[in-house]
Design a protein around this motif. Structure first.
Motif, short mmCIF file in Angstrom:
data_model
loop_
_atom_site.label_atom_id
_atom_site.label_comp_id
_atom_site.label_asym_id
_atom_site.label_seq_id
_atom_site.Cartn_x
_atom_site.Cartn_y
_atom_site.Cartn_z
N UNK A 187 21.55 49.46 94.06
CA UNK A 187 22.99 49.64 94.29
C UNK A 187 23.28 50.33 95.61
N UNK A 238 22.16 49.62 98.36
CA UNK A 238 22.08 48.68 99.49
C UNK A 238 23.43 48.01 99.73
N UNK A 239 23.50 47.42 100.92
CA UNK A 239 24.78 46.84 101.35
C UNK A 239 25.25 45.70 100.44
N UNK A 240 24.32 44.84 100.07
CA UNK A 240 24.67 43.71 99.20
C UNK A 240 25.14 44.24 97.84
N UNK A 293 24.63 40.26 93.14
CA UNK A 293 23.29 39.77 92.82
C UNK A 293 23.25 39.29 91.36
#
Lengths: 298, 409, 208
Positions: C79, C81-83, C88
């Motif tokens: 979580x 991270x940018x994505x 996801x």
């Protein structure tokens, strides 16, 4: 853009339980230490800074970006949780590659970065090992590598040295100092020694509040005149522990030298005032803020 | 104490709460509501007359053989089977032996039969009206069963000729009014009413108890891993044997408690609906315990070992497959035959005491077998746990290096 | 998203987190002809395998969407991270739904080849059943953060269809096998609501 985190009046609740109370803090470039006992709210504050938790009220800006813009915040923040873990069946380099992809790093850059980071954290020989086969220290190093993969401006590491052996701990501290040169690194710990070795600026937390903030020298200055050593017979130790804050003991024959934190000179034989160390200064700070720290550290 | 600690852990787990809810719901919706109505009284019975059975089966087999279209229900679902020539030849050999006819005589019978068509699905199948087939004088019933088993194997199972079911399929004869009276009085005189209801109770509860315990068990065992307390447990001094058996006993006991509550509810219902002096109420407790406890035990034991060695997902998948197989392969017939190794024993009727007694020995063998197997499997789990503690075993890997699918050099 | 990232996420995720699930779904497909007759069936008989067995693929795939990050420290890493993490998860859901579509479609072509009377409404019905069955487990695992509870919910729903039958009204999964083809749109609605509710819970309650 100024490298600075500003936290103003931040509160946070878990259900009805309040976890953070009006936190006010400014964090600038370099290493910043967040010190406090287990359950003091360090992890909550750090997760909030990493945009993993939402705050209830107050304001946080990271390098001018409000924390509500989670995507932007995450793009410039690296986070290493307390016990880092990754999909157990992934190989070390693949895990790093995967997390790099999640950070949106293009394929060509990712390859180079994975190799250089694994080299930096000394895992290059273990890159084909699965995550579940790594030792605690190796896992932590993989953790720092993944937090750095997108070259973040802010690095947040939660209790990075807990559970590591002394050698690993020193190596890990040095690694952190190295990467802190041009970033903001926030480090939380309940191990006072970590802070002393690495941080200039610190804040002390307890029960969701900031008790104190400043530099390490200021903390030590504060405690000057309140740290004593006494040479006492061993049999008095339990009694002394009950009455005073004991931060250290050294036994010799029937006598023990104890380090005591106290507002005024304790009424004990052979007592002398001594130069405060950081541990004593920390205990004095907790004590002077009204925390119950008697009984010494077990 | 460890046992009570495990019990408390189970009691507060979400899977156990759902388990209790489902057991209760199933009890009320299936058993309780049905027993508030007037029970269905059977009007047919098994004659066990070998002649009747052999004639019935041979007639069906000849009809299906001539049409080369065999209707099977391998898992209770329609499947029509057509045989290739050499398989068809084998069936013919069996048919010839049972009837005592030659090939030419058999073909004569076929050709003299009138043709008719039956539509099933999108196909129309041509059948021959052949009347009654002869049965060889020299064939014994045992040999006949052997041959029918062979035919069933050729057809891939689930055919009309499945040996376990052949008695039940072909020997039903209508009951006389006196016999019906007899069946009803059996319920009162021999079963003490509660015995008959206890069978129906066990029948229904067996369905849920054949699958639900796997979830509670898998969740409890994998919670260790999930919360990463494995390492802590591994270093504790307590013996693996004691740890695994305490946990196992706690699971079985806790999961049996809601079943006991259902037994009590069923008993209260009986007291309400019947004259108390007619009731042998203890049977509502003894029979279901003998019937259902070994089932909870075996499902729990298998779930435990599979979760420990592989994973909770595989334990669930496996148990579902076993449940599906055991439940569905009975087909549409829900009473009568209980096999030696059926996980779920069915007997979906309050009456039919005689029918039940036919497979009494197999039933007793079945439950005792699962009872012992459950304990052996749990002991094995303890042994595996001990290996894991010493770090000598870390579960099987299905893929990649060192996987169980690869030979080791 | 930068080039190669999506491909990397999908391929790693598939290999490390969902390979067994996809294989199990294919296992269901391969078992179907063993359990059911699949040749020369009319529409109602053809509905049996398509409704009673093949949709188990949904129960295998959909409840597992949140499974890899059931361990909270893994979830925190992902979580951070940018994505977007839920993005996801949504991607996984889409892949699973795609696999169900593909396998169901392939199986129906096979049935057609075996002279069964297959139709578009059979496909739509089978697909709806898989989605409904799976989304029940998806919703439960989103709420409980426990994939076992997810599987449990899907299987309870499945078993309820044998025990309660018509009492389930429009949410009865095996309606086509009983000759009724009109109720399947309710299953789509059910699936859509449960999936949306599952994601909403994750977004607004769990990640608060």
């Amino acid at each position: 853009m100024e490298k600075k985190i500003e936290i103003k009046n931040v509160s946070k609740f878990y259900g009805r339980k309040q976890a953070l109370f009006d936190i006010d803090l400014t964090i600038e470039q370099g290493m910043f230490g967040l010190l406090g006992r287990n359950g003091a709210g360090k992890t909550t504050l750090m997760k909030t800074l990493a945009a993993l938790h939402k705050k209830k009220s107050g304001e946080i800006t990271v390098c001018g970006v409000p924390i509500e813009k989670a995507r932007e915040i995450r793009a410039m923040t690296g986070y290493l949780p307390q016990d880092f873990s990754m999909y157990p069946s992934m190989k070390t380099d693949e895990a790093l590659d995967y997390l790099g992809a999640l950070s949106g790093i293009p394929k060509a850059d990712r390859k180079k970065k994975v190799t250089s980071l694994l080299r930096k954290v000394n895992l290059i020989e273990h890159r084909h090992k699965k995550v579940k086969e790594l030792s605690g220290g190796m896992k932590r190093r993989l953790g720092i590598a993944q937090a750095l993969i997108h070259d973040p401006t802010v690095l947040i590491v939660d209790e990075p040295t807990a559970g590591l052996d002394p050698e690993e701990r020193i190596r890990f501290r040095n690694l952190l100092c190295e990467v802190a040169e041009e970033r903001i690194v926030i480090l939380s710990t309940h191990i006072v020694g970590d802070i002393e070795a690495t941080c200039e600026n610190i804040a002390i937390m307890d029960e969701g509040r900031i008790l104190w903030k400043g530099t390490v020298e200021q903390l030590i200055d504060n405690a000057r005149g309140h740290i004593f050593t006494s040479n006492v017979e061993k049999r008095f130790i339990p009694q002394i522990k009950k009455e005073y804050i004991v931060t250290g003991m050294l036994s010799q024959n029937d006598y023990t030298t104890v380090r005591i934190v106290s507002d005024s000179e304790p009424d004990l034989p052979n007592t002398v005032l001594t130069e405060p160390d950081i541990e004593g200064a920390y205990m004095y700070c907790l004590h002077s803020s009204g925390c119950d720290v008697k009984g010494g550290e077990e | 104490m460890l046992f009570s600690k495990e019990c408390r852990r189970i009691l507060t787990s979400l899977t156990f709460i759902i388990y209790c809810f489902v057991v209760g719901l199933f009890f009320v919706s299936q058993y309780f509501e049905e027993c508030n109505g007037v029970p269905y009284v059977p009007d047919e019975k098994i004659s066990e007359d070998h002649d009747v059975i052999m004639h019935g089966a041979v007639d069906d087999l000849a009809t299906e053989f001539f049409a080369n279209n065999y209707v099977c229900y391998p898992y209770g679902f329609y499947k029509s089977v057509r045989l290739k020539e050499d398989d068809s030849k084998k069936v013919e050999e069996c048919l010839l032996e049972v009837t005592g006819l030659t090939h030419d005589e058999l073909m004569d019978i076929r050709d003299s039969g009138e043709k008719y068509y039956i539509e099933r699905g999108v196909q129309e199948t041509m059948y021959y009206e052949i009347g009654e087939m002869p049965v060889s004088d020299t064939i014994t019933y045992e040999r006949f069963c052997e041959l029918m088993g062979k035919v069933d194997d050729i057809l891939g199972g689930g055919s009309n000729y499945k040996v376990d079911d052949i008695v039940f399929r072909y020997s039903y004869v209508p009951m006389t009014d006196e016999e019906i009276e007899g069946v009803i009085s059996d319920l009162y005189d021999k079963d003490g009413v509660a015995g008959g209801y206890a069978r129906l109770f066990s029948d229904y509860m067996g369905i849920v108890l054949g699958i639900m315990p796997v979830f509670v068990t898998a969740a409890l065992v994998s919670a260790d891993r999930r919360k990463r307390v494995s390492d802590l447990i591994y270093t504790r001094k307590i013996s693996s044997f004691k740890l695994v058996f305490s946990r196992y006993t706690a699971l079985v006991v806790m999961m049996f408690i809601p079943v006991i509550f259902c037994m009590i509810a069923a008993s209260i219902q009986l007291i309400k609906n019947f004259d108390f002096s007619d009731l042998a109420l203890y049977r509502m407790f003894t029979l279901p315990t003998f019937w259902l406890l070994p089932q909870i035990m075996i499902v729990t034991a298998v779930a435990m070992i599979v979760t420990e060695v592989f994973s909770s997902g595989i334990a669930i998948l496996l148990q579902f497959a076993w449940w599906f197989h055991s439940n569905m392969s009975n087909g549409e017939r829900l009473s009568g035959s209980i096999g030696k190794f059926d996980l779920i024993c069915r007997h979906n009727t309050i009456y039919g005491r005689d029918e039940f007694l036919l497979s009494r020995n197999d039933f007793i063998f079945n439950r005792v077998f699962f009872f012992i197997a459950a304990i052996v499997i749990t002991a094995l789990t303890a042994y595996i746990f001990e290996l894991k503690r010493g770090g000598r075993f870390n579960g099987f890997r299905l893929f990649g290096k060192d996987s169980i699918f690869r030979h080791k050099a | 998203m930068a080039s190669g990232c999506l491909a990397k996420i999908v391929s790693s995720d598939t290999r490390h987190n969902f390979l067994l699930h996809y294989l199990a779904a294919i296992g269901v497909l391969l078992l179907t002809p063993v359990i059911f007759g699949v040749s020369r069936l009319d529409e109602v008989l053809a509905a049996q395998p398509l409704e009673i067995f093949l949709p188990l693929m949904g129960a295998i795939l959909l409840p597992a969407v949140f499974m890899p990050e059931q361990n909270e420290s893994i979830r925190d890493v992902v979580r951070s991270k940018k994505t977007a993490y839920l993005g996801v998860c949504f991607l996984r859901l889409i892949i699973s739904v795609f696999i169900i579509t593909l396998l169901t479609g392939a199986f129906m072509l096979y049935m057609k080849n075996m002279d069964c009377r297959v139709s578009l409404r059979l496909f739509a019905g089978s697909f709806a059943t898989a989605l409904a069955l799976g989304s029940a487990g998806f919703f439960a695992s989103a709420l409980s953060d426990n994939v076992i509870v997810g599987y449990m919910t899907s299987i309870i729903y499945y078993i309820a269809n044998f025990g309660l039958k018509d009492k389930l009204k429009v949410f009865y999964l095996f309606s086509m096998s009983a000759g009724k083809f009109g109720d399947k749109h309710w299953l789509y609605i059910l699936a859509a609501v449960l999936v949306a509710a599952g994601f909403a819970y994750r977004k607004f309650v769990k990640e608060r």
